[in-house]
Design a protein around this motif. Structure first.
Motif, PDB file in Angstrom:
ATOM      1  N   ALA A  79      45.148  62.589  75.330  1.00 55.05           N
ATOM      2  CA  ALA A  79      46.099  61.505  75.572  1.00 55.05           C
ATOM      3  C   ALA A  79      47.069  61.354  74.408  1.00 55.05           C
ATOM      4  O   ALA A  79      48.279  61.202  74.600  1.00 55.05           O
ATOM      5  N   ARG A  80      46.534  61.421  73.171  1.00 50.44           N
ATOM      6  CA  ARG A  80      47.400  61.256  71.997  1.00 50.44           C
ATOM      7  C   ARG A  80      48.376  62.423  71.859  1.00 50.44           C
ATOM      8  O   ARG A  80      49.555  62.226  71.567  1.00 50.44           O
ATOM      9  N   ARG A  81      47.872  63.640  72.063  1.00 51.06           N
ATOM     10  CA  ARG A  81      48.755  64.809  72.000  1.00 51.06           C
ATOM     11  C   ARG A  81      49.785  64.781  73.118  1.00 51.06           C
ATOM     12  O   ARG A  81      50.954  65.139  72.922  1.00 51.06           O
ATOM     13  N   GLY A  82      49.353  64.354  74.297  1.00 53.16           N
ATOM     14  CA  GLY A  82      50.269  64.266  75.426  1.00 53.16           C
ATOM     15  C   GLY A  82      51.388  63.271  75.187  1.00 53.16           C
ATOM     16  O   GLY A  82      52.547  63.529  75.509  1.00 53.16           O
ATOM     17  N   GLU A  83      51.041  62.131  74.610  1.00 55.81           N
ATOM     18  CA  GLU A  83      52.056  61.127  74.302  1.00 55.81           C
ATOM     19  C   GLU A  83      53.063  61.656  73.297  1.00 55.81           C
ATOM     20  O   GLU A  83      54.262  61.386  73.404  1.00 55.81           O
ATOM     21  N   ARG A  84      52.581  62.408  72.306  1.00 52.65           N
ATOM     22  CA  ARG A  84      53.499  62.989  71.327  1.00 52.65           C
ATOM     23  C   ARG A  84      54.424  64.004  72.000  1.00 52.65           C
ATOM     24  O   ARG A  84      55.619  64.069  71.696  1.00 52.65           O
ATOM     25  N   ALA A  85      53.878  64.799  72.921  1.00 51.05           N
ATOM     26  CA  ALA A  85      54.693  65.788  73.629  1.00 51.05           C
ATOM     27  C   ALA A  85      55.751  65.102  74.497  1.00 51.05           C
ATOM     28  O   ALA A  85      56.904  65.543  74.554  1.00 51.05           O
ATOM     29  N   VAL A  86      55.360  64.023  75.169  1.00 54.45           N
ATOM     30  CA  VAL A  86      56.318  63.271  75.980  1.00 54.45           C
ATOM     31  C   VAL A  86      57.409  62.687  75.102  1.00 54.45           C
ATOM     32  O   VAL A  86      58.600  62.739  75.439  1.00 54.45           O
ATOM     33  N   HIS A  87      57.016  62.154  73.952  1.00 56.08           N
ATOM     34  CA  HIS A  87      57.994  61.566  73.033  1.00 56.08           C
ATOM     35  C   HIS A  87      58.983  62.617  72.550  1.00 56.08           C
ATOM     36  O   HIS A  87      60.192  62.366  72.480  1.00 56.08           O
ATOM     37  N   ARG A  88      58.484  63.823  72.225  1.00 55.88           N
ATOM     38  CA  ARG A  88      59.381  64.893  71.772  1.00 55.88           C
ATOM     39  C   ARG A  88      60.361  65.275  72.871  1.00 55.88           C
ATOM     40  O   ARG A  88      61.549  65.504  72.621  1.00 55.88           O
ATOM     41  N   ALA A  89      59.865  65.355  74.106  1.00 55.93           N
ATOM     42  CA  ALA A  89      60.728  65.713  75.228  1.00 55.93           C
ATOM     43  C   ALA A  89      61.793  64.645  75.459  1.00 55.93           C
ATOM     44  O   ALA A  89      62.963  64.954  75.714  1.00 55.93           O
ATOM     45  N   GLU A  90      61.400  63.374  75.368  1.00 54.60           N
ATOM     46  CA  GLU A  90      62.364  62.287  75.543  1.00 54.60           C
ATOM     47  C   GLU A  90      63.403  62.302  74.436  1.00 54.60           C
ATOM     48  O   GLU A  90      64.594  62.082  74.678  1.00 54.60           O
ATOM     49  N   ARG A  91      62.953  62.573  73.228  1.00 55.31           N
ATOM     50  CA  ARG A  91      63.876  62.649  72.080  1.00 55.31           C
ATOM     51  C   ARG A  91      64.857  63.804  72.264  1.00 55.31           C
ATOM     52  O   ARG A  91      66.048  63.665  72.000  1.00 55.31           O
ATOM     53  N   GLY A  92      64.336  64.957  72.745  1.00 57.48           N
ATOM     54  CA  GLY A  92      65.198  66.107  72.981  1.00 57.48           C
ATOM     55  C   GLY A  92      66.206  65.844  74.086  1.00 57.48           C
ATOM     56  O   GLY A  92      67.371  66.244  73.988  1.00 57.48           O
ATOM     57  N   ALA A  93      65.769  65.158  75.151  1.00 62.10           N
ATOM     58  CA  ALA A  93      66.670  64.837  76.252  1.00 62.10           C
ATOM     59  C   ALA A  93      67.790  63.917  75.775  1.00 62.10           C
ATOM     60  O   ALA A  93      68.957  64.080  76.167  1.00 62.10           O
ATOM     61  N   TYR A  94      67.461  62.957  74.917  1.00 63.80           N
ATOM     62  CA  TYR A  94      68.481  62.044  74.397  1.00 63.80           C
ATOM     63  C   TYR A  94      69.494  62.802  73.550  1.00 63.80           C
ATOM     64  O   TYR A  94      70.703  62.543  73.624  1.00 63.80           O
ATOM     65  N   ALA A  95      69.000  63.761  72.735  1.00 66.30           N
ATOM     66  CA  ALA A  95      69.902  64.564  71.906  1.00 66.30           C
ATOM     67  C   ALA A  95      70.857  65.374  72.776  1.00 66.30           C
ATOM     68  O   ALA A  95      72.057  65.474  72.477  1.00 66.30           O
ATOM     69  N   GLU A 136      71.852  64.573  75.738  1.00 69.28           N
ATOM     70  CA  GLU A 136      72.802  63.627  76.319  1.00 69.28           C
ATOM     71  C   GLU A 136      73.914  63.295  75.315  1.00 69.28           C
ATOM     72  O   GLU A 136      75.082  63.165  75.700  1.00 69.28           O
ATOM     73  N   GLN A 137      73.553  63.168  74.040  1.00 74.23           N
ATOM     74  CA  GLN A 137      74.553  62.910  73.012  1.00 74.23           C
ATOM     75  C   GLN A 137      75.563  64.050  72.937  1.00 74.23           C
ATOM     76  O   GLN A 137      76.773  63.824  72.874  1.00 74.23           O
ATOM     77  N   VAL A 138      75.053  65.280  72.923  1.00 72.91           N
ATOM     78  CA  VAL A 138      75.933  66.446  72.896  1.00 72.91           C
ATOM     79  C   VAL A 138      76.767  66.488  74.169  1.00 72.91           C
ATOM     80  O   VAL A 138      77.973  66.768  74.138  1.00 72.91           O
ATOM     81  N   GLY A 139      76.140  66.197  75.311  1.00 69.93           N
ATOM     82  CA  GLY A 139      76.852  66.203  76.579  1.00 69.93           C
ATOM     83  C   GLY A 139      78.031  65.251  76.591  1.00 69.93           C
ATOM     84  O   GLY A 139      79.104  65.575  77.117  1.00 69.93           O
ATOM     85  N   ARG A 140      77.861  64.067  75.996  1.00 64.15           N
ATOM     86  CA  ARG A 140      78.959  63.095  75.950  1.00 64.15           C
ATOM     87  C   ARG A 140      80.128  63.625  75.116  1.00 64.15           C
ATOM     88  O   ARG A 140      81.296  63.426  75.466  1.00 64.15           O
ATOM     89  N   ILE A 141      79.814  64.289  74.006  1.00 61.96           N
ATOM     90  CA  ILE A 141      80.868  64.878  73.169  1.00 61.96           C
ATOM     91  C   ILE A 141      81.618  65.946  73.950  1.00 61.96           C
ATOM     92  O   ILE A 141      82.859  66.009  73.933  1.00 61.96           O
TER      93      ILE A 141
END
Length: 227
Positions: A58-74, A76-81
């Motif tokens: 569960a803890r490793r999975g949450e970290r993996a989800v967080h990394r994926a969400e962080r990557g998706a946001y990044a 999106e930032q590039v996409g807006r530019i």
């Protein structure tokens, strides 16, 4: 990717929890079921080890989800530019290749082509002996190596479409990390997101055939991604 990882995590957690509940029920009814001695010990051990394992997953999975969400946001930032660059830029997002996902492909009116790899790691980026380092350590999935492999693959695809292999400029874009100015590793530019617009708008010569074939390129590459 974040949603898929979260679905997997939920499924694993529910499945593991159900097994633990079943083991606990067996333990509670052990006398009625005639389970004793070694059987009781095995059940108790299964519950304890299973609980610890499920907690780690569960803890490793949450970290993996967080990394994926962080990557998706990044991304999106590039996409807006990229969306704000104007009519002189043709952007293709999210292409699949044999060497991993290509985040963004940009073709300019001058016929320059950029392959962008977006990373959301925090920290300080440096380079040593053609290796990209994050806080002094090698990055787990080397983005420079990934870009070089994708460039080689993309050149082959473009050769089939326009009859020759154009020069492709690779750029690793970090959304949060500090990156020294003018950092180039194995021919790949590495920079913070704040300088991306400047890099793409920089004057330079390209292959006009790329701009003329831009829609055909998009259709061909997207077709391979969806196939």
């Amino acid at each position: 990717m974040a949603a898929r990882r979260r679905r997997i995590l939920i499924a694993v957690t529910i499945g593991g929890g159900a097994l633990l509940i079943a083991a606990a029920l067996l333990l509670g009814e052990s006398r009625a079921l005639g389970i004793g001695g070694a059987g009781l010990l095995i059940l108790a051990l299964m519950i304890r080890l299973g609980s610890e394992l499920l907690d780690r997953i569960a803890r490793r999975g949450e970290r993996a989800v967080h990394r994926a969400e962080r990557g998706a946001y990044a991304e999106e930032q590039v996409g807006r530019i990229l969306e704000e660059l104007g009519d002189g830029f043709f952007v293709i997002h999210d292409l699949k290749s044999p060497y991993g996902n290509i985040d963004h492909l940009v073709i300019t009116r001058e016929g320059r082509i950029f392959l962008l790899e977006t990373k959301s790691h925090p920290g300080r980026i440096t380079a040593e002996r053609d290796r990209l380092l994050l806080n002094g350590r090698s990055i787990e999935k080397d983005p420079v190596q990934q870009i070089l492999r994708n460039i080689l693959w993309l050149k082959g695809q473009l050769r089939e479409l326009i009859g020759r292999e154009p020069w492709i400029e690779g750029v690793v874009v970090f959304s949060r990390a500090f990156v020294p100015a003018d950092l180039v590793v194995r021919g790949v530019r590495v920079q913070n997101i704040r300088y991306l617009r400047q890099t793409l708008q920089m004057a330079g010569r390209g292959d006009p055939a790329l701009w003329e074939a831009r829609e055909r390129i998009r259709q061909a590459l997207k077709g391979k991604s969806e196939g």
